[in-house]
Motif scaffolding. Structure first.
Motif, PDB file in Angstrom:
ATOM      1  N   PRO A 263      37.684  79.473  23.409  1.00 12.61           N
ATOM      2  CA  PRO A 263      37.273  78.315  22.600  1.00 12.61           C
ATOM      3  C   PRO A 263      37.366  78.531  21.091  1.00 12.61           C
ATOM      4  O   PRO A 263      37.766  77.623  20.363  1.00 12.61           O
ATOM      5  N   LEU A 264      37.026  79.718  20.585  1.00  9.83           N
ATOM      6  CA  LEU A 264      37.109  79.949  19.142  1.00  9.83           C
ATOM      7  C   LEU A 264      38.525  79.794  18.616  1.00  9.83           C
ATOM      8  O   LEU A 264      38.737  79.366  17.480  1.00  9.83           O
ATOM      9  N   LEU A 265      39.516  80.158  19.427  1.00  8.90           N
ATOM     10  CA  LEU A 265      40.915  79.990  19.011  1.00  8.90           C
ATOM     11  C   LEU A 265      41.378  78.555  19.226  1.00  8.90           C
ATOM     12  O   LEU A 265      42.139  78.015  18.423  1.00  8.90           O
ATOM     13  N   GLU A 266      40.908  77.948  20.287  1.00  6.53           N
ATOM     14  CA  GLU A 266      41.261  76.557  20.599  1.00  6.53           C
ATOM     15  C   GLU A 266      40.801  75.613  19.494  1.00  6.53           C
ATOM     16  O   GLU A 266      41.504  74.677  19.123  1.00  6.53           O
ATOM     17  N   GLU A 267      39.628  75.865  18.960  1.00  7.50           N
ATOM     18  CA  GLU A 267      39.001  74.942  18.008  1.00  7.50           C
ATOM     19  C   GLU A 267      39.296  75.269  16.544  1.00  7.50           C
ATOM     20  O   GLU A 267      38.984  74.481  15.662  1.00  7.50           O
ATOM     21  N   ARG A 268      39.883  76.433  16.273  1.00  5.51           N
ATOM     22  CA  ARG A 268      40.116  76.860  14.898  1.00  5.51           C
ATOM     23  C   ARG A 268      41.160  75.982  14.215  1.00  5.51           C
ATOM     24  O   ARG A 268      42.200  75.698  14.772  1.00  5.51           O
TER      25      ARG A 268
ATOM     26  N   ALA B  82      40.585  88.400  11.973  1.00  3.04           N
ATOM     27  CA  ALA B  82      39.249  88.725  12.479  1.00  3.04           C
ATOM     28  C   ALA B  82      38.172  87.999  11.678  1.00  3.04           C
ATOM     29  O   ALA B  82      37.215  87.455  12.242  1.00  3.04           O
ATOM     30  N   LEU B  83      38.326  87.966  10.360  1.00  2.00           N
ATOM     31  CA  LEU B  83      37.399  87.241   9.499  1.00  2.00           C
ATOM     32  C   LEU B  83      37.336  85.770   9.896  1.00  2.00           C
ATOM     33  O   LEU B  83      36.263  85.171   9.977  1.00  2.00           O
ATOM     34  N   THR B  84      38.500  85.192  10.181  1.00  2.00           N
ATOM     35  CA  THR B  84      38.594  83.782  10.536  1.00  2.00           C
ATOM     36  C   THR B  84      37.844  83.481  11.826  1.00  2.00           C
ATOM     37  O   THR B  84      37.092  82.501  11.910  1.00  2.00           O
ATOM     38  N   VAL B  85      38.034  84.312  12.834  1.00  2.00           N
ATOM     39  CA  VAL B  85      37.355  84.106  14.114  1.00  2.00           C
ATOM     40  C   VAL B  85      35.838  84.246  13.940  1.00  2.00           C
ATOM     41  O   VAL B  85      35.061  83.447  14.464  1.00  2.00           O
ATOM     42  N   GLN B  86      35.416  85.260  13.182  1.00  2.00           N
ATOM     43  CA  GLN B  86      33.982  85.446  12.952  1.00  2.00           C
ATOM     44  C   GLN B  86      33.398  84.257  12.189  1.00  2.00           C
ATOM     45  O   GLN B  86      32.299  83.790  12.513  1.00  2.00           O
ATOM     46  N   ALA B  87      34.109  83.770  11.196  1.00  2.00           N
ATOM     47  CA  ALA B  87      33.628  82.608  10.438  1.00  2.00           C
ATOM     48  C   ALA B  87      33.436  81.418  11.358  1.00  2.00           C
ATOM     49  O   ALA B  87      32.424  80.706  11.274  1.00  2.00           O
ATOM     50  N   HIS B  88      34.399  81.197  12.250  1.00  2.00           N
ATOM     51  CA  HIS B  88      34.284  80.067  13.173  1.00  2.00           C
ATOM     52  C   HIS B  88      33.076  80.256  14.090  1.00  2.00           C
ATOM     53  O   HIS B  88      32.356  79.303  14.382  1.00  2.00           O
ATOM     54  N   ALA B  89      32.842  81.492  14.534  1.00  2.00           N
ATOM     55  CA  ALA B  89      31.674  81.782  15.368  1.00  2.00           C
ATOM     56  C   ALA B  89      30.376  81.516  14.600  1.00  2.00           C
ATOM     57  O   ALA B  89      29.347  81.200  15.205  1.00  2.00           O
ATOM     58  N   GLU B  90      30.424  81.630  13.274  1.00  2.00           N
ATOM     59  CA  GLU B  90      29.258  81.374  12.425  1.00  2.00           C
ATOM     60  C   GLU B  90      29.094  79.876  12.121  1.00  2.00           C
ATOM     61  O   GLU B  90      28.215  79.487  11.365  1.00  2.00           O
ATOM     62  N   GLY B  91      29.989  79.040  12.670  1.00  2.00           N
ATOM     63  CA  GLY B  91      29.927  77.604  12.427  1.00  2.00           C
ATOM     64  C   GLY B  91      30.615  77.173  11.151  1.00  2.00           C
ATOM     65  O   GLY B  91      30.401  76.065  10.652  1.00  2.00           O
ATOM     66  N   LEU B  92      31.458  78.043  10.622  1.00  2.00           N
ATOM     67  CA  LEU B  92      32.166  77.769   9.372  1.00  2.00           C
ATOM     68  C   LEU B  92      33.645  77.543   9.651  1.00  2.00           C
ATOM     69  O   LEU B  92      34.130  77.828  10.743  1.00  2.00           O
ATOM     70  N   HIS B  93      34.349  77.058   8.647  1.00  2.47           N
ATOM     71  CA  HIS B  93      35.801  76.884   8.736  1.00  2.47           C
ATOM     72  C   HIS B  93      36.466  77.654   7.608  1.00  2.47           C
ATOM     73  O   HIS B  93      35.873  77.863   6.551  1.00  2.47           O
ATOM     74  N   VAL B  94      37.705  78.028   7.844  1.00  3.70           N
ATOM     75  CA  VAL B  94      38.459  78.873   6.926  1.00  3.70           C
ATOM     76  C   VAL B  94      39.809  78.230   6.620  1.00  3.70           C
ATOM     77  O   VAL B  94      40.430  77.632   7.504  1.00  3.70           O
ATOM     78  N   HIS B  95      40.250  78.359   5.393  1.00  2.00           N
ATOM     79  CA  HIS B  95      41.610  77.955   5.021  1.00  2.00           C
ATOM     80  C   HIS B  95      42.213  79.085   4.192  1.00  2.00           C
ATOM     81  O   HIS B  95      41.679  79.452   3.147  1.00  2.00           O
ATOM     82  N   GLN B  96      43.316  79.626   4.663  1.00  2.10           N
ATOM     83  CA  GLN B  96      43.982  80.740   3.990  1.00  2.10           C
ATOM     84  C   GLN B  96      45.052  80.208   3.041  1.00  2.10           C
ATOM     85  O   GLN B  96      45.773  79.269   3.385  1.00  2.10           O
TER      86      GLN B  96
END
Length: 196
Positions: free
Chosen positions: A19-24, A121-135
């Motif tokens: 799910p973390l990858l599906e929703e990222r 790894a940072l991106t997946v952890q951020a998503h697990a924390e309820g955050l979103h990332v843009h590189q």
């Protein structure tokens, strides 16, 4: 300032994903009132620290600043073009820095690969924390290096915005349209050159 449409943008993956990858996904519209806690920032940086590394050389470093800090301001001042129009609303900006050579002068051949692993790894952890990332790659690397007085062997390579996704209406029309457009990727049979 968030709604269900902006929070959920799943893939049309041909296979079930974690799910973390599906929703990222990578938003540009961030809630400029949302903050990132010390624990959240530490968690995403710790995830980056523990990412896989070629020969365990770990040739990656980070500069992390939360909105309202001098570090954030310095990083934000060196974003280029379109990135500068939206990234200032993120809760934090993290510079991914390559260690191109060791202190002894040995070339770190896999620094870019290692940094990519760490940011993933940072991106997946951020998503697990309820955050979103843009590189972002659109940065003034020399300007960031000068702003933080980095040694020559440390080269800023990317900046990652982290925050709470917000309604796309705060973006210009073109950016807002991209924010809600379907997520796409090249088909798997084009990505995989050989599979037996």
């Amino acid at each position: 300032m968030t709604n269900a449409t902006t929070l959920s943008r799943s893939t049309d993956s041909s296979q079930p994903l974690v799910p973390l990858l599906e929703e990222r996904w990578s938003p540009r519209s961030y809630d400029e009132t949302a903050t990132m806690t010390d624990d959240q920032l530490d968690a995403v940086l710790e995830a980056a620290r523990w990412a896989a590394s070629a020969s365990n050389q770990q040739p990656r470093r980070f500069i992390a600043g939360r909105r309202g800090t001098d570090t954030f301001r310095k990083v934000n001042e060196h974003l280029m073009g379109f990135n500068a129009a939206w990234a200032f609303r993120a809760s934090a900006l993290v510079v991914g820095v390559l260690e191109t050579t060791s202190e002894e002068g040995d070339v770190r051949r896999f620094a870019e690969y290692d940094l990519g692993q760490a940011i993933a790894a940072l991106t997946v952890q951020a998503h697990a924390e309820g955050l979103h990332v843009h590189q972002m790659a659109g940065i003034d690397a020399a300007g960031i290096a000068a702003a933080f007085d980095l040694p020559e062997r440390f080269v800023p390579f990317t900046v990652t915005a982290i925050g709470t996704v917000a309604d796309p209406s705060q973006l210009d029309e073109k950016a807002a349209a991209r924010e809600v457009a379907p997520r796409t990727r090249i088909p798997l049979d084009e990505v995989v050159l050989v599979k037996e």
